[in-house]
Design an enzyme around this catalytic site. Structure first.
Site, mmCIF file in Angstrom:
data_model
loop_
_atom_site.group_PDB
_atom_site.id
_atom_site.type_symbol
_atom_site.label_atom_id
_atom_site.label_comp_id
_atom_site.label_asym_id
_atom_site.label_seq_id
_atom_site.Cartn_x
_atom_site.Cartn_y
_atom_site.Cartn_z
ATOM 1 N N ASP A 271 0.841 -1.209 0.000
ATOM 2 C CA ASP A 271 0.000 0.000 0.000
ATOM 3 C C ASP A 271 0.868 1.247 0.000
ATOM 4 O OD1 ASP A 271 -2.725 -0.612 -0.044
ATOM 5 O OD2 ASP A 271 -2.783 -1.064 2.098
ATOM 6 N N GLU B 104 -13.801 -3.003 -1.858
ATOM 7 C CA GLU B 104 -14.049 -3.311 -0.436
ATOM 8 C C GLU B 104 -15.453 -2.864 -0.023
ATOM 9 O OE1 GLU B 104 -10.924 -2.123 2.223
ATOM 10 O OE2 GLU B 104 -12.101 -2.564 4.015
#
Ligand code: KIV
Length: 267
Positions: free
Chosen positions: A87, A184
């Site tokens: 990330d 998500e």
């Protein structure tokens, strides 16, 4: 996955084309990374969720590029086969130079792809990274770096307007050169529609089973995260009895599309 060699970016595209679900989990250190690799997990994500599960913070916002570099380098040492994604943390890709520097730092630490949270507004950033050799995984839906704007950790894009915006963001990110997309906490029918519309693999977390792969936070699926587990989490350790068996059960359940079930999804 059928091939036993290292997982590559083209191999992930081939898995989508062949309808083979991609397995992904987070890891933050070499010991767990080695176990994930042995279990046959295709992609290992050094998530900024390390802010929550490693550092004990209540969001991912305090995580720095230096934190990501430290954990990416540790995970790198544990992997032989899985593709390593890192990330880019909060506010490390808000302009071109910052994005380049943050991506360079995690790629030098051993990442093979970077993940960033946001929609069409990131198209130019994605184009620049890809043009400079950095594969990019985009992340839409519940984007934890935007928790304060979103007003909490909850399912996204339930209404038609936000759902159309998400689908259009996904297309824009693919057009900009993104290699993969994480979705998500979005309704399963929307995730299915996006996965069908895109050529790139769409990996879900709380997005139903009709996408191209699944990801979970490792500590959630081992049942060791604090607090109440989100609806989309299954504790694989509860039935397995060992870390190795829990990882094997997760990989098999994702490959055979037995996880997630409708109980882990929104309609
Ligand atoms: O940081 C993370 O672990 C993630 C996953 C939840 C996809 O972004």
């Amino acid at each position: 996955m059928k091939t036993s060699g290292p997982v590559t970016v083209p191999a992930l595209a081939a898995m989508k084309a062949a309808g083979e679900p991609i397995t992904m989990l987070t890891a933050y250190d070499a010991s767990f990374a080695r176990r994930l690799d042995t279990a046959g997990v295709d992609c290992v994500l050094v998530g900024d969720s390390l802010g929550n599960v490693i550092q004990g913070r209540d969001s991912t916002l305090p995580v720095t590029v230096e934190d990501m570099v430290y954990h990416t380098a540790a995970v790198r040492r544990g992997l032989e086969r899985a593709l390593l994604i890192a990330d880019l943390p909060f506010m490390s890709y808000h302009d071109r130079a910052s994005a380049m520097n943050a991506a360079a730092a995690v790629m030098r630490a051993g990442a093979q792809m970077v993940k960033l949270e946001g929609g069409a507004n990131l198209s130019e950033t994605v184009e620049n990274l890809v043009a400079n050799g950095v594969p990019v995984c985009a992340h839409l839906g519940l984007t934890p770096q935007h928790v304060h704007r979103l007003g909490g950790y909850r399912v996204q894009a339930r209404d038609d307007g936000p759902a159309r915006r998400l689908a259009s963001d996904a297309r824009a990110l693919e057009k900009a050169g993104a290699t993969m997309l994480v979705l998500e906490c979005v309704p399963a029918p929307l995730a299915r529609e996006v996965a069908k519309a895109l050529v790139i693999p769409v990996v879900g977390i709380g997005a139903g089973v009709e996408v191209d792969g699944q990801v979970l936070v490792l500590y959630d699926m081992l049942g060791i995260s604090s607090g109440r587990a989100p609806k989309f989490v299954h504790d694989f350790m509860a039935e397995a009895g060992s870390i190795e068996a829990a990882l094997a059960a997760y990989v098999a359940a994702v490959r055979e599309r037995r996880f997630p079930t409708t109980d882990h999804s929104w309609q």
